[in-house]
Scaffold this active site. Structure first.
Site, PDB file in Angstrom:
ATOM      1  N   ASN A  10      11.596   9.723   7.071  1.00 50.52           N
ATOM      2  CA  ASN A  10      11.959   9.531   5.591  1.00 50.52           C
ATOM      3  C   ASN A  10      10.826   8.752   5.097  1.00 50.52           C
ATOM      4  O   ASN A  10      10.566   7.602   5.265  1.00 50.52           O
ATOM      5  CB  ASN A  10      13.267   8.685   5.486  1.00 50.52           C
ATOM      6  CG  ASN A  10      13.385   8.331   3.875  1.00 50.52           C
ATOM      7  OD1 ASN A  10      12.973   8.756   3.087  1.00 50.52           O
ATOM      8  ND2 ASN A  10      14.314   7.375   4.035  1.00 50.52           N
ATOM      9  N   TRP A  11       9.722   9.537   4.296  1.00 53.38           N
ATOM     10  CA  TRP A  11       8.664   8.926   3.917  1.00 53.38           C
ATOM     11  C   TRP A  11       8.888   8.273   2.680  1.00 53.38           C
ATOM     12  O   TRP A  11       7.888   7.610   2.178  1.00 53.38           O
ATOM     13  CB  TRP A  11       7.608  10.142   3.468  1.00 53.38           C
ATOM     14  CG  TRP A  11       6.910  10.564   4.941  1.00 53.38           C
ATOM     15  CD1 TRP A  11       7.027  10.113   6.109  1.00 53.38           C
ATOM     16  CD2 TRP A  11       6.006  11.744   4.913  1.00 53.38           C
ATOM     17  NE1 TRP A  11       6.536  10.918   7.033  1.00 53.38           N
ATOM     18  CE2 TRP A  11       5.729  11.944   6.384  1.00 53.38           C
ATOM     19  CE3 TRP A  11       5.536  12.664   4.198  1.00 53.38           C
ATOM     20  CZ2 TRP A  11       4.955  12.972   6.876  1.00 53.38           C
ATOM     21  CZ3 TRP A  11       4.772  13.635   4.554  1.00 53.38           C
ATOM     22  CH2 TRP A  11       4.503  13.695   5.905  1.00 53.38           C
ATOM     23  N   LYS A  12      10.206   8.048   2.081  1.00 55.58           N
ATOM     24  CA  LYS A  12      10.146   7.518   0.661  1.00 55.58           C
ATOM     25  C   LYS A  12       9.288   7.852  -0.390  1.00 55.58           C
ATOM     26  O   LYS A  12       8.774   8.960  -0.284  1.00 55.58           O
ATOM     27  CB  LYS A  12      10.311   6.047   0.992  1.00 55.58           C
ATOM     28  CG  LYS A  12      11.220   5.536   2.222  1.00 55.58           C
ATOM     29  CD  LYS A  12      11.770   4.480   2.354  1.00 55.58           C
ATOM     30  CE  LYS A  12      12.646   4.181   3.679  1.00 55.58           C
ATOM     31  NZ  LYS A  12      13.093   2.802   3.884  1.00 55.58           N
ATOM     32  N   HIS A  97      20.851   7.483   0.418  1.00 53.75           N
ATOM     33  CA  HIS A  97      19.947   6.436   1.189  1.00 53.75           C
ATOM     34  C   HIS A  97      20.451   5.108   0.368  1.00 53.75           C
ATOM     35  O   HIS A  97      20.752   5.195  -0.791  1.00 53.75           O
ATOM     36  CB  HIS A  97      18.711   6.785   0.977  1.00 53.75           C
ATOM     37  CG  HIS A  97      18.077   5.837   1.636  1.00 53.75           C
ATOM     38  ND1 HIS A  97      17.364   4.638   1.365  1.00 53.75           N
ATOM     39  CD2 HIS A  97      17.406   5.852   3.067  1.00 53.75           C
ATOM     40  CE1 HIS A  97      16.778   4.168   2.107  1.00 53.75           C
ATOM     41  NE2 HIS A  97      16.556   4.716   3.429  1.00 53.75           N
ATOM     42  N   GLU A  99      18.583   2.788  -0.724  1.00 53.76           N
ATOM     43  CA  GLU A  99      17.910   2.654  -1.887  1.00 53.76           C
ATOM     44  C   GLU A  99      18.257   3.333  -3.208  1.00 53.76           C
ATOM     45  O   GLU A  99      18.189   2.695  -4.237  1.00 53.76           O
ATOM     46  CB  GLU A  99      16.346   2.965  -1.452  1.00 53.76           C
ATOM     47  CG  GLU A  99      15.774   1.918  -0.625  1.00 53.76           C
ATOM     48  CD  GLU A  99      14.661   2.430   0.390  1.00 53.76           C
ATOM     49  OE1 GLU A  99      14.193   3.349   0.233  1.00 53.76           O
ATOM     50  OE2 GLU A  99      14.270   1.486   1.585  1.00 53.76           O
ATOM     51  N   GLU A 169      22.683   3.467   8.763  1.00 54.54           N
ATOM     52  CA  GLU A 169      21.671   2.559   8.468  1.00 54.54           C
ATOM     53  C   GLU A 169      22.036   1.116   8.023  1.00 54.54           C
ATOM     54  O   GLU A 169      22.283   1.080   6.700  1.00 54.54           O
ATOM     55  CB  GLU A 169      20.559   3.301   7.686  1.00 54.54           C
ATOM     56  CG  GLU A 169      19.880   4.433   8.061  1.00 54.54           C
ATOM     57  CD  GLU A 169      18.790   4.662   7.226  1.00 54.54           C
ATOM     58  OE1 GLU A 169      17.633   4.897   7.934  1.00 54.54           O
ATOM     59  OE2 GLU A 169      18.816   4.930   5.795  1.00 54.54           O
ATOM     60  N   GLY A 175      13.559  -1.577   6.883  1.00 54.43           N
ATOM     61  CA  GLY A 175      12.126  -2.124   6.256  1.00 54.43           C
ATOM     62  C   GLY A 175      12.116  -3.527   6.543  1.00 54.43           C
ATOM     63  O   GLY A 175      11.074  -4.380   6.004  1.00 54.43           O
ATOM     64  N   SER A 215      14.311   0.282  10.838  1.00 52.59           N
ATOM     65  CA  SER A 215      13.167  -0.467  11.621  1.00 52.59           C
ATOM     66  C   SER A 215      12.938   0.156  12.998  1.00 52.59           C
ATOM     67  O   SER A 215      12.632  -0.612  14.102  1.00 52.59           O
ATOM     68  CB  SER A 215      13.247  -1.981  12.065  1.00 52.59           C
ATOM     69  OG  SER A 215      13.284  -2.578  10.372  1.00 52.59           O
ATOM     70  N   GLY A 236      11.734   5.425   8.706  1.00 51.91           N
ATOM     71  CA  GLY A 236      10.873   5.087   7.424  1.00 51.91           C
ATOM     72  C   GLY A 236       9.501   4.744   7.603  1.00 51.91           C
ATOM     73  O   GLY A 236       8.605   5.665   8.089  1.00 51.91           O
ATOM     74  N   GLY A 237       9.038   3.453   7.591  1.00 50.45           N
ATOM     75  CA  GLY A 237       7.917   2.812   8.002  1.00 50.45           C
ATOM     76  C   GLY A 237       7.208   3.586   9.041  1.00 50.45           C
ATOM     77  O   GLY A 237       6.141   4.066   8.809  1.00 50.45           O
TER      78      GLY A 237
HETATM   79  P1  PGA Z   1      12.641   1.985   8.156  1.00 56.57           P
HETATM   80  O1  PGA Z   1      13.417   2.785   7.101  1.00 56.57           O
HETATM   81  O2  PGA Z   1      12.587   2.740   9.432  1.00 56.57           O
HETATM   82  O3  PGA Z   1      11.320   1.506   7.382  1.00 56.57           O
HETATM   83  O4  PGA Z   1      13.295   0.511   8.304  1.00 56.57           O
HETATM   84  C1  PGA Z   1      14.590   3.448   7.458  1.00 56.57           C
HETATM   85  C2  PGA Z   1      15.189   4.279   6.238  1.00 56.57           C
HETATM   86  O5  PGA Z   1      15.205   3.390   5.081  1.00 56.57           O
HETATM   87  O6  PGA Z   1      15.438   5.361   6.502  1.00 56.57           O
END
Ligand code: PGA
Length: 253
Positions: A10-12, A97, A99, A169, A175, A215, A236-237
């Protein structure tokens, strides 16, 4: 019980089309054998066409959007429809998600409409659920997760469920560098599966893939994926670097 692992990036709001090309150039060259794992990449909307073009001719990596409108077309400024995503080569869509829920006010009612629209278009939803730290500490974990599942899966038939991926999640792990322990993740994912069993029956609960997200890194992917109810990751990251994402994928092989 044989659930194929599904590991998604998930590159956001990261990765322009040219950065996407750079990532795929590196990632597809050192590509881990994908037979045991389904790999999915979710670039931002503007980079989907470039990713699709560069991924043409290989079936090992799937393409996902990060959001979608439940409307088919019309006066919805800034929105993107299922037909648009399909034409550009998407097979998956991340929905709900945390966010989207916390920053853009998406609730289970709208997420439910999106789940229906996604399935109707033949796309695979990656449906995200998760609790905040306040909710976990306040003893609300099970209530919150079952509410999210019941609300976002309202009206979905048991026969449609194997075509849905759930991503658990914990919001406090996204994050933050603070991962759920393998035991915490397993316990919660086992609970999520029990809710699916209550709603759709034991066969569905045994078939649906439940990812863990929050994470995930090369260093913790192995012990997390070893848990019986973790069927892959939403990353994500650590998915922004091709070598680190490849190492996470390798944990699933
Ligand atoms: P993260 O994000 O790996 O940076 O914690 C995961 C996500 O929000 O899908």
């Amino acid at each position: 019980m044989s659930r194929k692992y599904v590991i998604a990036a998930n590159w956001k709001m990261n990765m322009t089309p040219s950065e996407t090309a750079g990532f795929l150039d590196a990632f597809l060259k050192n590509f881990p054998d994908p037979t045991a794992v389904e790999i999915v990449i979710a670039p931002p909307f503007v980079s989907l066409a470039k990713a699709s073009e560069l991924m043409a001719g290989q079936s090992a990596v799937g393409l996902s959007a990060q959001n979608m409108s439940h409307e088919a077309s019309g006066a919805f400024t800034g929105e993107t429809s299922a037909a648009m995503l399909k034409e550009v080569g998407c097979q998956y869509v991340i929905l709900g998600h945390s966010e989207r829920r916390s920053l853009y006010g998406e609730d289970d009612v709208v997420i439910n409409k999106k789940v229906h629209a996604t399935l109707a278009a033949g796309l695979i939803p990656i449906l995200c659920i998760g609790e905040s730290l306040e909710e976990r500490d306040g003893g609300q974990l099970e209530f919150v997760l079952s509410q999210q599942l019941e609300g976002s899966l309202l009206g979905i038939d048991a026969s449609q469920m194997p075509g849905i991926i759930i991503a658990y999640e914990p919001v406090w792990a996204i994050g933050t560098g603070r991962t759920a322990t393998p035991e915490q993740a397993q316990e919660t994912q086992c609970y999520v599966r029990s809710v699916l069993e209550r709603l759709f029956g034991a066969d569905v609960a045994a078939a649906v893939r439940i990812q863990y997200g929050g994470s995930v890194k090369p260093g913790n992917a192995g012990e997390l994926i070893a848990q019986p109810d973790i069927d892959g990751f939403l990353v994500g990251g650590a998915s922004l670097d091709p070598a680190s994402f490849a190492d996470i994928v390798k944990a699933g092989i």
